[in-house]
Motif scaffolding. Structure first.
Motif, short mmCIF file in Angstrom:
data_model
loop_
_atom_site.label_atom_id
_atom_site.label_comp_id
_atom_site.label_asym_id
_atom_site.label_seq_id
_atom_site.Cartn_x
_atom_site.Cartn_y
_atom_site.Cartn_z
N CYS A 153 -9.08 29.81 9.86
CA CYS A 153 -8.15 30.04 10.96
C CYS A 153 -8.42 31.43 11.55
CB CYS A 153 -6.72 29.94 10.45
SG CYS A 153 -5.48 30.43 11.63
N CYS A 156 -4.70 33.75 11.04
CA CYS A 156 -4.29 34.28 9.73
C CYS A 156 -5.49 34.56 8.83
CB CYS A 156 -3.32 33.32 9.05
SG CYS A 156 -4.08 31.76 8.54
N CYS A 178 -5.17 27.06 11.71
CA CYS A 178 -4.65 26.22 10.65
C CYS A 178 -3.40 25.52 11.18
CB CYS A 178 -4.32 27.06 9.41
SG CYS A 178 -2.93 28.19 9.63
N CYS A 181 -0.53 28.06 12.10
CA CYS A 181 -0.79 28.91 13.27
C CYS A 181 -0.93 28.07 14.54
CB CYS A 181 -2.02 29.77 13.03
SG CYS A 181 -1.80 30.94 11.67
ZN LIG Z 1 -3.63 30.33 10.28
#
Ligand SMILES: [Zn+2]
Ligand SMILES: [Zn+2]
Ligand SMILES: [Zn+2]
Ligand SMILES: [Zn+2]
Length: 226
Positions: A153, A156, A178, A181
């Protein structure tokens, strides 16, 4: 945003997980013994990757193909595993007719370019790495392909990316998310909820023209598992 991508593939014969650079030699060793049990004929070991070269391509496929198969069999296989989004045209370099038999076209050392979709084109290279004087047990036998890449991701940087936004991808902004997110991205990007969200798949066609993954070998077409 450039992530170091480690590309590995499993050998169909012994299930060993190998670095991309070692697979070719490894498969050739197996094939020498394996093919001796097959009738005499012609088969080829093909290495397929994205243009311009194997070294730079995190995506790869190794196929054992029978000489009696046709170019259209390779075309169909590539569409099924890596490419088909909505039935675009495709072409082999030099306009090789898809009705031609492999044995009449291919020879060891040859490189054949391949294009899928003449609009947002995916360019592949097919290298004939070996020729054998035995038949292949299947017209097209998948020996190895890269395992799902470790795409994280962009927000993050902790979870595997599961979805991308094609709007940010165009602008080379953070675009892989992800699940968690992605929910946050949806709040700031209208297009994402509308049309721009595309799944992370194990294919060089990822993010193009609504591509959502292949029809075969699906278990290795998902996101990588940590
Ligand atoms: Zn993420
Ligand atoms: Zn092996
Ligand atoms: Zn399409
Ligand atoms: Zn977006």
């Amino acid at each position: 945003m450039n992530q170091e991508l480690i590309s590995e593939g499993k050998c169909v014969f012994c299930e060993e997980l190998l670095e991309k650079s070692k697979i070719n030699t490894h498969l050739k060793k197996h094939l020498k013994d394996f093919l001796k049990q097959e009738p005499l004929g012609t088969s080829f070991l093909l290495q397929i990757f994205t243009y311009p070269n194997y070294k730079k391509s995190p995506y790869f496929i190794y196929l054992l193909v029978d000489g009696e198969a046709k170019m259209k069999d390779i075309d169909g296989f590539l569409k099924d595993i890596w490419l088909d989004c909505c039935g675009h045209m495709s072409e082999f370099e030099g306009r090789i007719a898809k009705s031609r038999k492999l044995v009449d076209i291919l020879e060891k050392g040859m490189d054949v370019g391949y294009e899928y979709d003449f609009g947002s084109t995916t360019y592949l290279q097919i290298k004939v790495v070996e020729e054998f004087s035995y038949k292949s047990p299947q017209k097209i036998y998948l020996l190895s392909r890269n395992e799902p890449l470790k795409l994280m991701c962009h927000t993050c940087k902790e979870q595997p990316a599961s979805v991308m936004c094609s709007v940010e991808q165009w602008e080379d902004q953070e675009h892989m998310f992800c699940d968690e997110c992605a929910t946050k991205h949806e709040e700031v990007c209208e297009d994402f909820a509308d049309y721009a969200a595309l799944p992370i798949v194990n294919s060089p066609r990822m993010g193009e023209c609504g591509y959502e993954g292949g029809y075969i070998d699906k278990e290795r077409d998902g996101i990588f598992v940590m």
